[in-house]
Design a protein around this motif. Structure first.
Motif, PDB file in Angstrom:
ATOM      1  N   ASP A 284       0.835  -1.200   0.000  1.00 46.61           N
ATOM      2  CA  ASP A 284       0.000   0.000   0.000  1.00 46.61           C
ATOM      3  C   ASP A 284       0.869   1.249   0.000  1.00 46.61           C
ATOM      4  O   ASP A 284       0.623   2.201  -0.748  1.00 46.61           O
ATOM      5  N   ASP A 324      -9.003  -0.101   5.070  1.00 46.35           N
ATOM      6  CA  ASP A 324     -10.049  -0.729   4.269  1.00 46.35           C
ATOM      7  C   ASP A 324     -11.421  -0.398   4.846  1.00 46.35           C
ATOM      8  O   ASP A 324     -11.588  -0.220   6.054  1.00 46.35           O
ATOM      9  N   ASP A 326     -13.932  -2.364   5.055  1.00 46.61           N
ATOM     10  CA  ASP A 326     -14.657  -3.513   5.586  1.00 46.61           C
ATOM     11  C   ASP A 326     -14.725  -3.424   7.112  1.00 46.61           C
ATOM     12  O   ASP A 326     -14.229  -2.483   7.737  1.00 46.61           O
ATOM     13  N   GLY A 329     -11.322  -3.103   8.834  1.00 49.28           N
ATOM     14  CA  GLY A 329     -10.699  -1.796   8.666  1.00 49.28           C
ATOM     15  C   GLY A 329     -11.348  -0.733   9.528  1.00 49.28           C
ATOM     16  O   GLY A 329     -10.666   0.106  10.134  1.00 49.28           O
ATOM     17  N   GLN A 359     -11.261  -3.126  -0.788  1.00 48.71           N
ATOM     18  CA  GLN A 359     -10.181  -2.521  -1.561  1.00 48.71           C
ATOM     19  C   GLN A 359      -9.173  -1.864  -0.622  1.00 48.71           C
ATOM     20  O   GLN A 359      -9.542  -1.247   0.375  1.00 48.71           O
ATOM     21  N   ASP A 360      -7.895  -2.014  -0.966  1.00 46.93           N
ATOM     22  CA  ASP A 360      -6.848  -1.302  -0.250  1.00 46.93           C
ATOM     23  C   ASP A 360      -6.319  -0.204  -1.171  1.00 46.93           C
ATOM     24  O   ASP A 360      -6.728  -0.109  -2.337  1.00 46.93           O
TER      25      ASP A 360
END
Length: 669
Positions: A284, A324, A326, A329, A359-360
Motif C-alpha cells: 500500500d 479498508d 470492511d 478496517g 479494496q486497499d
C-alpha cells in the motif's frame, strides 16, 4: 538540607545508542525556540512547521532566523547560526552539551542515563550490526535478479511494480533454503553473533548451524528515520505458508512498535507539503508513493502504537488514516481513535479516509488511478465523525433513556481528551450532531417523525415553489449582524478565542463573510489589531476587508469606532450572535412551513407561517434599543420592517385555488 533527589552521574561525552534520536523525536524545536523569540506571523506557516523570527543571536529587525520544526533544525540567514534543539539550549542558556541534553530530557519526561563504562562498546556494536544489515540487504537485492527470483519478479510486475520501482525501493528476495544468507554472511567473515543479534538467523535446536529467518520471501527493507536498514519485512511466495507477512524479530536495532515503514522518505515528503497517509502494509505504501503520495507510511504488522502516533504528529499535525472499508478496517480505525483521544492537543489531530469495502490503496490506485485515491483522501473525515458513527451505528433512539445513554457514552469518550478547549469544541460538534439526529424531520407522507401530523383539510396550491419564496426573503439583517461580528473580532483579536465556538458554527450568508470567518479561525492568535488586519489581508486579499469596513453600520458599531473598550466589544459580539441564532431559528420554521405549502396548504400552516414571521421580526432589536445599548445603525430597524413587509406580500400572493387566502381566518393567538 536539600531534599531533592541526587542528580544522575552523566556520560562524559557519549550517550547510549538511540538516546538523542529519541530525545529529538519527543522535542519540538519550535517550542524550545519559541520561548526566546517572537514569530513573524507574515512569514511563518505554523501548520507546516515553517517558522521565522528575528535572530536571537544578533541584533536585527527583519525575520531572518528560520526554524524547520519537522526536521528539527534552525538556521539564521544573517549570522549563519545553525543547529538543533540541543545546540540552541547550549547557546541561549550558556550551558554545556550534556547539561543542555539534561534540560531537554527533563522537559520531555526522559530519564537521563547513568554512566556506563560499556557504552562505547555498545555504540561500536550497533555500528557493526548496521553494517551486517547493509550486507544482507545487498545480498537479498542481488538474489531477486537471479533465476531463483524469477517468480518473485513476476509477482511484483503483476502488482504494477516496474524494475525501476523495484530498484527505488531496494526490494530483495530470500530464496528457498535454510542457510543461504548465513553461509553468505559468514563467508564474508562477519561475526556469527552479530548475524544472530541482527535477527537474520536463528540458532538451531538440533545441533546444526543456525538457519535463515527469511526463506522464499520477497523482502522489503525497513529503515529508521536516518535511512539505515534496521529490519526486513518478508512476503511469502508460498500461498500455504503459515505467515503471509513476516517481520524481523525485535533486536537491538529494531522495535516494531517504535518505527514505521518508509519513515525516512515520508518525513521529507511531508515537509514539502504532502499529506501524511497511514496505510496498512508495504505494498500500500509503495503504491501510494509511486502514485505521487510520497508521505505514506505503515505500521509493522501490529496496530498503531502510542509511540507511532507521537512520531506521526512530529511529522505532520493531521495524519490521514487510510484503512479498508470492511468491518476489520473500520474496527482498526476506531482502535486508533481510542488510542489518540487521550493524546489530542490543539493543532494535533487525525483524519480517516475509509476506502471502498474489499479494496486497499493499491487496488484503488490500480483501478482508478491517483485521482481516485486523491478523492478519497480529500474526503477524509475528522475524528469526531468516527466517534459519532460508532456511538450511533445500528442504534435506535426512540426513548429518553436511549438518548440519555448516547449522551452519556459521548461525554465519557470526550472526557478522555486532556485539552479543555479541544474538549469543548468536541462537545459543541457532538451537540450539533445530536440536534440534527433528534430534530423532528418532515417526511413525504405528510407527518413529522415524532412531531405533529399535517392538518386534515388540504387544498391544492398554485405552482409557486417554496424554494423561490424562501429565497425571496431578504437577508439584509443577517448580513448586517455578521459584518458587525467579524469587524469587531478583527478589531479586537484578543476576543477570538472567547467566541471561537460560536464563530466556527456560524453559517455566513455572504461569501466574503465566509472567507473572513475562515481566515480568523485558521490564523495564529494575535493581540494586535494591525497585525490581525495584515494577517487576514495576506490570507484572503484586501478586497473583503475594504468592503467590510466601508459599511456604514460597521463604521459606527462601538467595537470599531471605539476600539479601546474590550468589555463593551465582547458584549456587542455576544448580543449579535444571540440575535442571529434567534433570527435563523425562526427562519427554519418559515422554511418548514414553506415546504408544507409545496402542493398543499391549510389554515393551520398559514397561521404557523405568520407566527414564525412575527418571531423572526421580533428577533431583531427595536431601533431605540439598538441605539441606546449599542449605537447600531438606525437603518437596522428599516431592514426589519422591509423583511416583514416583503414576507407579508409573499404570503398575500399565495393562491389557494378558491381565491386568495385571508389571514383574517387564521386562529387567534
Amino acid at each position: 538540607m536539600d531534599s531533592r533527589p541526587p542528580r544522575p552521574i552523566l556520560f562524559g561525552m557519549s550517550l547510549p545508542p538511540g538516546f538523542l534520536d529519541e530525545l529529538r523525536t519527543r522535542t519540538s524545536i519550535a517550542q524550545v525556540v519559541g520561548r526566546k523569540v517572537l514569530w513573524d506571523a507574515r512569514k511563518s506557516n505554523q501548520g507546516k512547521g515553517d517558522l521565522w523570527a528575528p535572530c536571537p543571536f544578533h541584533q536585527e529587525k527583519t525575520a531572518s532566523f528560520h526554524v524547520d520544526d519537522r526536521k528539527g533544525y534552525y538556521y539564521c540567514f544573517g549570522c549563519q547560526a545553525k543547529g538543533d534543539a540541543v545546540k540552541f539550549v547550549q547557546e541561549t542558556e550558556n550551558v554545556g552539551f550534556m547539561e543542555a541534553v539534561e534540560i531537554l530530557a527533563r522537559e520531555a519526561g526522559m530519564p537521563m542515563p547513568v554512566r556506563d563504562p560499556a557504552d562505547k562498546v555498545r555504540a561500536d556494536r550497533q555500528t557493526r550490526l548496521l553494517e551486517v544489515m547493509e550486507v544482507a540487504q545487498r545480498h537479498y537485492r542481488m538474489q531477486l535478479q537471479t533465476g531463483a527470483g524469477a517468480e518473485a519478479r513476476a509477482y511484483l510486475a503483476g502488482r504494477g511494480l516496474s524494475p525501476e520501482a523495484q530498484a527505488r525501493w531496494e526490494i530483495g528476495f530470500a530464496p528457498p533454503g535454510w542457510q543461504g544468507l548465513w553461509e553468505h554472511l559468514t563467508g564474508r567473515g562477519l561475526d556469527p553473533d552479530l548475524i544472530l543479534a541482527a535477527g537474520l538467523a536463528r540458532p538451531s535446536d538440533k545441533g546444526r548451524q543456525p538457519y535463515d529467518v527469511f526463506r522464499n520471501r520477497i523482502l522489503f527493507p525497513i529503515r529508521d528515520g536516518r535511512g539505515r536498514v534496521i529490519a526486513f519485512g518478508g512476503r511469502a511466495m508460498d500461498p500455504n505458508d503459515n505467515a503471509k507477512y513476516l517481520n524481523s524479530p525485535q533486536t537491538e536495532l529494531f522495535d516494531k512498535g517504535h518505527t514505521l515503514f518508509n519513515l525516512d522518505r515520508a518525513r521529507e515528503a511531508a515537509g514539502k507539503g504532502q499529506p501524511l497517509v497511514v496505510a496498512e502494509g508495504y505494498m500500500d505504501v509503495i503504491a501510494l508513493s509511486e502514485a505521487g503520495f510520497g508521505a505514506a507510511v505503515a505500521p509493522l504488522g501490529t496496530a498503531v502504537t502510542e509511540h507511532q502516533l507521537r512520531l506521526l504528529w512530529r511529522i505532520h499535525p493531521e495524519p490521514v488514516i487510510a484503512l479498508d472499508g470492511d468491518k476489520a478496517g473500520i474496527g482498526a480505525a476506531r482502535r486508533v481513535m481510542d488510542l489518540a483521544l487521550p493524546l489530542l492537543e490543539a493543532g494535533q489531530a487525525l483524519r480517516f479516509a475509509i476506502l471502498p469495502p474489499g479494496q486497499d490503496p493499491d487496488e484503488v490506485i490500480r483501478a482508478g488511478g491517483a485521482g481516485a485515491m486523491r478523492k478519497i483522501l480529500d474526503e477524509a473525515r475528522p475524528m469526531v465523525q468516527i466517534l459519532w458513527d460508532r456511538a450511533t451505528e445500528g442504534r435506535v433512539f426512540d426513548s429518553p433513556e436511549r438518548r440519555a445513554a448516547l449522551e452519556r457514552d459521548l461525554t465519557a469518550a470526550i472526557g478522555r481528551i486532556p485539552d479543555q478547549t479541544l474538549r469543548h469544541h468536541y462537545a459543541e460538534e457532538l451537540k450539533r450532531l445530536r440536534w440534527e439526529l433528534f430534530r423532528p424531520a418532515r417526511t413525504g407522507g405528510g407527518a413529522r417523525k415524532g412531531g405533529w401530523p399535517r392538518a386534515p383539510h388540504l387544498r391544492p396550491v398554485a405552482s409557486t415553489k417554496s424554494s423561490e419564496l424562501v429565497q425571496a426573503i431578504p437577508r439584509f439583517e443577517e448580513e448586517l449582524r455578521e459584518a458587525v461580528i467579524l469587524a469587531a473580532l478583527i478589531t479586537h483579536p484578543e476576543l477570538i478565542a472567547q467566541f471561537a465556538g460560536e464563530l466556527e458554527t456560524l453559517v455566513c450568508a455572504a461569501p466574503d463573510h465566509a472567507a473572513l470567518q475562515q481566515a480568523l479561525l485558521s490564523l495564529p492568535p494575535q493581540d494586535d489589531r494591525d497585525a490581525m488586519l495584515a494577517a487576514v489581508e495576506r490570507r484572503i486579499g484586501p478586497e473583503p476587508l475594504e468592503k467590510l469596513f466601508s459599511l456604514s453600520h460597521v463604521r459606527i458599531a462601538p467595537p470599531v469606532h471605539a476600539p479601546g473598550d474590550t468589555e463593551k466589544a465582547a458584549l456587542c459580539i455576544s448580543h449579535e450572535f444571540n440575535r442571529l441564532i434567534r433570527l435563523r431559528g425562526a427562519e427554519r420554521d418559515i422554511e418548514e412551513g414553506m415546504r408544507d405549502l409545496e402542493g398543499f396548504a391549510d389554515e393551520g400552516v398559514t397561521w404557523r407561517l405568520s407566527q414564525a414571521a412575527r418571531a423572526r421580526h421580533g428577533a431583531g432589536l427595536s431601533q431605540d434599543e439598538d441605539e441606546a445599548d449599542f449605537e447600531l445603525a438606525p437603518n437596522g430597524a428599516h431592514v426589519d420592517r422591509d423583511e416583514r413587509d416583503a414576507f407579508a406580500e409573499l404570503l398575500d400572493r399565495i393562491d389557494y385555488g378558491k381565491g386568495r387566502t385571508s389571514r383574517r381566518n387564521a386562529p387567534e393567538s
